[in-house]
Design a protein around this motif. Structure first.
Motif, mmCIF file in Angstrom:
data_model
loop_
_atom_site.group_PDB
_atom_site.id
_atom_site.type_symbol
_atom_site.label_atom_id
_atom_site.label_comp_id
_atom_site.label_asym_id
_atom_site.label_seq_id
_atom_site.Cartn_x
_atom_site.Cartn_y
_atom_site.Cartn_z
ATOM 1 N N VAL A 138 -7.134 -10.651 -69.966
ATOM 2 C CA VAL A 138 -7.995 -9.537 -70.398
ATOM 3 C C VAL A 138 -9.456 -9.901 -70.135
ATOM 4 C CG1 VAL A 138 -8.843 -8.277 -72.424
ATOM 5 C CG2 VAL A 138 -6.386 -8.625 -72.106
ATOM 6 N N LEU A 139 -9.796 -11.137 -70.509
ATOM 7 C CA LEU A 139 -11.171 -11.601 -70.353
ATOM 8 C C LEU A 139 -11.571 -11.614 -68.877
ATOM 9 C CD1 LEU A 139 -13.514 -12.747 -72.078
ATOM 10 C CD2 LEU A 139 -12.701 -15.025 -71.462
ATOM 11 N N MET A 140 -10.662 -12.148 -68.051
ATOM 12 C CA MET A 140 -10.946 -12.206 -66.613
ATOM 13 C C MET A 140 -11.116 -10.799 -66.051
ATOM 14 S SD MET A 140 -8.295 -15.151 -65.474
ATOM 15 C CE MET A 140 -8.365 -14.807 -63.731
ATOM 16 N N GLY A 141 -10.242 -9.894 -66.508
ATOM 17 C CA GLY A 141 -10.314 -8.503 -66.049
ATOM 18 C C GLY A 141 -11.647 -7.884 -66.401
ATOM 19 N N THR A 142 -12.090 -8.086 -67.625
ATOM 20 C CA THR A 142 -13.341 -7.501 -68.088
ATOM 21 C C THR A 142 -14.511 -8.052 -67.303
ATOM 22 O OG1 THR A 142 -12.316 -7.682 -70.244
ATOM 23 C CG2 THR A 142 -14.589 -6.945 -70.198
ATOM 24 N N THR A 143 -14.507 -9.362 -67.111
ATOM 25 C CA THR A 143 -15.636 -9.980 -66.416
ATOM 26 C C THR A 143 -15.706 -9.514 -64.964
ATOM 27 O OG1 THR A 143 -14.713 -11.918 -67.475
ATOM 28 C CG2 THR A 143 -16.815 -12.194 -66.444
ATOM 29 N N SER A 144 -14.534 -9.493 -64.310
ATOM 30 C CA SER A 144 -14.592 -9.161 -62.900
ATOM 31 C C SER A 144 -14.932 -7.688 -62.704
ATOM 32 C CB SER A 144 -13.275 -9.503 -62.200
ATOM 33 O OG SER A 144 -12.254 -8.734 -62.753
ATOM 34 N N LEU A 145 -14.524 -6.836 -63.681
ATOM 35 C CA LEU A 145 -14.858 -5.422 -63.543
ATOM 36 C C LEU A 145 -16.354 -5.218 -63.438
ATOM 37 C CD1 LEU A 145 -12.516 -3.380 -65.876
ATOM 38 C CD2 LEU A 145 -12.765 -3.197 -63.409
ATOM 39 N N SER A 146 -17.095 -5.836 -64.377
ATOM 40 C CA SER A 146 -18.531 -5.613 -64.347
ATOM 41 C C SER A 146 -19.156 -6.284 -63.131
ATOM 42 C CB SER A 146 -19.180 -6.101 -65.633
ATOM 43 O OG SER A 146 -18.716 -7.390 -65.927
ATOM 44 N N ALA A 147 -18.541 -7.359 -62.667
ATOM 45 C CA ALA A 147 -19.106 -8.059 -61.510
ATOM 46 C C ALA A 147 -18.863 -7.270 -60.231
ATOM 47 C CB ALA A 147 -18.496 -9.447 -61.399
ATOM 48 N N GLN A 148 -17.935 -6.308 -60.304
ATOM 49 C CA GLN A 148 -17.556 -5.617 -59.079
ATOM 50 C C GLN A 148 -18.330 -4.339 -58.802
ATOM 51 O OE1 GLN A 148 -13.376 -5.155 -59.543
ATOM 52 N NE2 GLN A 148 -12.911 -7.205 -58.793
ATOM 53 N N THR A 149 -19.205 -3.939 -59.694
ATOM 54 C CA THR A 149 -19.945 -2.703 -59.434
ATOM 55 C C THR A 149 -20.725 -2.839 -58.131
ATOM 56 O OG1 THR A 149 -20.147 -2.177 -61.777
ATOM 57 C CG2 THR A 149 -21.733 -1.151 -60.312
ATOM 58 N N LYS A 150 -20.513 -1.879 -57.245
ATOM 59 C CA LYS A 150 -21.145 -1.941 -55.925
ATOM 60 C C LYS A 150 -22.344 -1.002 -55.908
ATOM 61 C CE LYS A 150 -16.628 -2.716 -53.817
ATOM 62 N NZ LYS A 150 -15.688 -2.352 -54.903
ATOM 63 N N VAL A 151 -23.408 -1.459 -55.286
ATOM 64 C CA VAL A 151 -24.648 -0.680 -55.289
ATOM 65 C C VAL A 151 -24.759 0.153 -54.010
ATOM 66 C CG1 VAL A 151 -27.168 -0.829 -55.319
ATOM 67 C CG2 VAL A 151 -25.798 -2.345 -56.783
ATOM 68 N N VAL A 152 -24.990 1.449 -54.221
ATOM 69 C CA VAL A 152 -25.172 2.374 -53.096
ATOM 70 C C VAL A 152 -26.615 2.896 -53.140
ATOM 71 C CG1 VAL A 152 -24.417 4.559 -52.073
ATOM 72 C CG2 VAL A 152 -22.740 3.068 -53.209
ATOM 73 N N ALA A 153 -27.332 2.733 -52.048
ATOM 74 C CA ALA A 153 -28.701 3.235 -51.982
ATOM 75 C C ALA A 153 -28.666 4.745 -51.744
ATOM 76 C CB ALA A 153 -29.453 2.543 -50.852
ATOM 77 N N HIS A 154 -29.309 5.488 -52.635
ATOM 78 C CA HIS A 154 -29.300 6.949 -52.602
ATOM 79 C C HIS A 154 -30.295 7.461 -51.552
ATOM 80 C CE1 HIS A 154 -30.565 10.879 -54.689
ATOM 81 N NE2 HIS A 154 -29.346 11.073 -54.230
ATOM 82 N N ARG A 155 -29.789 8.111 -50.526
ATOM 83 C CA ARG A 155 -30.599 8.539 -49.358
ATOM 84 C C ARG A 155 -31.186 7.324 -48.638
ATOM 85 N NH1 ARG A 155 -33.723 13.448 -52.584
ATOM 86 N NH2 ARG A 155 -31.855 14.147 -53.661
ATOM 87 N N GLY A 156 -30.473 6.224 -48.674
ATOM 88 C CA GLY A 156 -30.984 4.966 -48.129
ATOM 89 C C GLY A 156 -31.959 4.344 -49.112
ATOM 90 N N TYR A 157 -32.484 3.184 -48.739
ATOM 91 C CA TYR A 157 -33.514 2.573 -49.595
ATOM 92 C C TYR A 157 -34.850 3.097 -49.098
ATOM 93 C CZ TYR A 157 -36.011 -1.038 -52.233
ATOM 94 O OH TYR A 157 -36.844 -1.697 -53.101
#
Ligand code: MG
Length: 256
Positions: A12-31
């Motif tokens: 459970v702990l590993m799942g929780t940690t990796s979930l937040s670590a996996q958020t991918k950043v998308v630049a809106h209309r590019g940077y």
């Protein structure tokens, strides 16, 4: 028994940690909110890649002569009395962006994308006046993306449900995210879409949509998150993609 309980909580702990670590950043209309850049410019795409974004989002219209161009608003702004869909590509691409570049065609934009093989492209088709125009626009986008060898790293998004359905029909292998805030995770799943790509306030209105999406095997995207407190909240909630005008700040937070 104790050992099993320990392993359970460890997972459970590993799942929780990796979930937040996996958020991918998308630049809106590019940077674009950085020196020398402009919304939906080739520079904005390059800068999104340079700072290490997972992906870069951009907006696509079809012109009156059937060409695909990259721009956000319905019209080019002051001094233009016709919407982009009623102008020729030559007219649209003669317009200068705030950083001195011309409005790019989709072909030019995707060509720039080829230079950054680690960057994902998030292609938003704007809602067009008729479904026939949208269907033609979708077909042209998919064909161009496939011909340029970018199918594996291009996602499609739209506020138009008809356009999303058409993307899914023509490119069933691709991830299609719906932007218009009004379908539940269950409804999105039934459409065959990859998941919701909704405004952050919508997840407040429907606090279970993130967890429901996850249970249904959908991915979640939130837009357009520019305040640090909101970024933190969604990263903590384990949203899969975060679309932002401040990609460097979001990257710092996801990498913590
Ligand atoms: Mg957009």
């Amino acid at each position: 028994m104790k050992k099993h309980i320990f392993i359970f909580w460890l997972l459970v702990l590993m799942g929780t940690t990796s979930l937040s670590a996996q958020t991918k950043v998308v630049a809106h209309r590019g940077y674009w909110d950085t020196e020398g850049s402009a919304q939906n410019s080739l520079t904005a795409l390059r800068k999104a890649a340079e700072v290490g974004c997972w992906g870069s989002e951009f907006d696509v219209w079809m012109t009156a002569d059937g060409e695909m161009v990259v721009f956000h608003d319905t019209t080019l702004g002051e001094g233009y009395d016709r919407p982009i869909v009623e102008m020729t590509a030559a007219e649209v691409c003669a317009h200068t962006l705030s950083n001195g570049e011309r409005v790019p065609t989709l072909a030019e934009y995707l060509g720039e994308g080829l230079k950054y093989p680690d960057l994902h492209l998030v292609l938003e088709l704007k809602p067009h006046p008729t479904q026939a125009q949208e269907a033609e626009a979708v077909a042209k986008c998919v064909q161009m993306v496939e011909q340029m060898g970018l199918a594996e790293r291009t996602d499609y998004i739209s506020f138009s449900l008809a356009a999303c359905r058409e993307f899914h029909r023509l490119a069933p292998y691709a991830k299609v995210f719906y932007l218009n805030n009004n379908l539940s995770p269950k409804e999105l799943k039934a459409e065959g879409f990859a998941g919701p790509d909704y405004h952050f306030a919508i997840y407040e209105l429907h606090p279970r949509w993130l967890s429901q999406s996850r249970r249904l095997g959908l991915e979640t995207n939130v837009w357009t998150v520019n305040a640090e407190s909101v970024m933190r909240k969604f990263i903590r909630k384990g949203v899969d993609y975060l679309t932002t005008n401040r990609p460097e700040e979001a990257l710092r937070l996801t990498q913590k």
